[in-house]
Design an enzyme around this catalytic site. Structure first.
Site, PDB file in Angstrom:
ATOM      1  N   GLY A   2      -1.891  -0.320  -0.028  1.00 36.62           N
ATOM      2  CA  GLY A   2      -2.842   0.599   0.615  1.00 36.62           C
ATOM      3  C   GLY A   2      -2.297   1.069   1.946  1.00 36.62           C
ATOM      4  CG  ASN A   3      -3.124   4.462   3.661  1.00 41.09           C
ATOM      5  OD1 ASN A   3      -4.158   4.667   4.277  1.00 41.09           O
ATOM      6  ND2 ASN A   3      -2.823   5.127   2.540  1.00 41.09           N
ATOM      7  CE1 TYR A   4      -3.279  -2.188   8.589  1.00 38.96           C
ATOM      8  CE2 TYR A   4      -1.204  -1.074   9.076  1.00 38.96           C
ATOM      9  CZ  TYR A   4      -1.929  -2.241   8.866  1.00 38.96           C
ATOM     10  OH  TYR A   4      -1.302  -3.439   8.923  1.00 38.96           O
TER      11      TYR A   4
END
Ligand code: CTP
Length: 406
Positions: A209-211
């Protein structure tokens, strides 16, 4: 403009300018608004509640309870009832309480319960206006989305001359009318906003995923809805509440899911804003069972490229206006201009990771908007809500120009 069927909570605080609010209330009533007045205890030292209740046709609310009957006034109900809350005059003290959530009176509790927008017309002495504490609180309120009607310059009750005079009742009424008419600005316009991160599954319990927090996309969806657009908010996994208004929210997880959903919605849209941080790659093989630690000393996950949602829809676009984001670390402008072409965007909203106010998981953003026609507009660092207003202003102008040429 008529304000018929508009519910306005008019908050009055303890300043000499409270006498001007009598005129403001008259103007609101003349424009056919339905007004509920709330006064702080200090406000009653300046003008009596009877003046406001006679003009508004409703008893003024000031305490949490009516003393003799014990009737409870629900700030929650008032917050839901209001289409707009206007605090005029807003003293330095009330501004400080609002900015810090100090809910020790009916006015501030209602502010904290308000579901729709809030406008304030500050009024105070020149030195109080200039004080860093007042300015800090005002900045905070603006970040929280409160609309501030700047005070004017002139003679003040203290005998001094300068800034701090509450805006004139007619100016406040004009602002209120402008506010409601902007709610119609995008009526009938269909908008899709993609938001949040995507999760690319490795196995049933793990993902890449990412932030991205989704905040920018959610603020955009909220702003479009406030202007009357019909919004579809297509979001990856986030923990945010859907903003108020006409918003259809579709939750997806992976880039592939987002692509499939966006593709089916896009042809029917007038505007598309791609604010999602879509994963560029996804595991080629997604394990059906949890990958067990004891089986391998080392594992390799091969990744394959995900569909580029913005580029693919951009290639198929007919009359839609599209905008996307470019989050860059270097050669920012050049990369933004490249994305404008490859994704067939009308606008690219550039944030540089070199700016401390921009980027993931922040409440602020600092953007430069680059248009297909070559215009470049750089904005200051602002709250994401204010950035959303700037972006929607530009898109609203573009759609109006387009409909004039069609
Ligand atoms: N975007 C998209 N689908 C993707 C990747 C990006 O719709 N698979 C959109 C984003 O929502 C954003 C814009 O394209 O509006 C640019 O995203 P960005 O990640 O900066 O661009 P990439 O094309 O992935 O380029 P790179 O990561 O190499 O800079």
């Amino acid at each position: 403009m008529t304000l018929k069927d508009k519910h306005i909570v008019l908050g009055i605080t303890g300043g000499i300018a409270a006498y001007k609010s009598v005129m403001l209330l008259r103007l609101l009533m003349k424009a056919d608004a339905e007004v509920q007045v709330i006064m702080t205890p200090a406000a009653k030292e300046f003008v009596t509640p009877v003046t406001f209740s006679s003009l508004s046709g409703k008893p003024v609310i000031s305490e949490f309870f009516t003393a003799n009957s014990g009737e409870w006034h629900s700030h929650v109900d008032l917050g839901l009832w209001a289409d707009l809350m206007v605090v005029a005059p807003a003293t330095a003290s009330t501004i400080g309480k609002m900015a810090n959530g100090i809910a020790d009176n009916m006015l501030v509790t209602t502010y904290l319960s308000a579901k729709e927008d809030v406008m304030i017309a500050p009024a105070m002495d020149l030195d109080m206006w200039r004080h860093p504490s007042t300015q800090r609180n005002l900045t905070q309120l603006q970040k929280d989305g409160v609309l501030v009607i700047s005070p004017g310059e002139g003679s003040l009750a203290s005998g001094l001359e300068g800034k701090g005079r509450m805006a004139e009742p007619q100016e406040i009424l004009d602002e209120i009318e402008r506010y409601f008419s902007s709610k119609e600005n995008l009526k009938g316009i269909k908008v899709i906003v993609t938001a949040g991160p995507t999760y690319e599954n490795i196995d049933p319990v793990r993902f890449i995923g990412n932030y991205s927090s989704g905040k920018m996309g959610f603020e955009l969806a909220g702003e479009f809805a406030r202007r009357g657009a019909e919004v579809t908010l297509l979001t990856g996994p986030v923990t945010l509440e859907t903003p108020a208004g006409k918003i259809k929210r579709i939750n997806v997880s992976s880039a592939e899911d987002m692509y499939i959903a966006a593709r089916s919605i896009f042809p029917d849209m007038d505007i598309a804003v791609f604010a999602a941080a879509v994963a560029d790659y996804t595991p080629e093989i997604k394990a059906n069972h949890k990958i067990k630690r004891e089986h391998e000393e080392e594992i390799t996950i091969r990744l394959k490229r995900n569909p580029d949602i913005a580029a693919s829809l951009g290639a198929s676009k007919k009359n839609q206006i599209t905008a996307g984001f470019a989050l860059e670390t270097d050669n920012e402008l050049e990369n933004a201009q490249k994305k404008l072409k490859t994704k067939n965007f009308d606008f690219v909203i550039l944030n540089s990771l070199r700016d401390p106010e921009a980027g993931f998981m922040k409440d602020t953003n600092k953007v430069t908007i680059v248009s297909k026609s070559g215009e470049i507009e750089a904005f200051e660092a602002k709250s994401k809500r204010e950035v959303a207003r700037d972006i929607v202003d530009i898109l609203e102008k573009a759609i109006k120009e387009k409909s004039e040429t069609l």
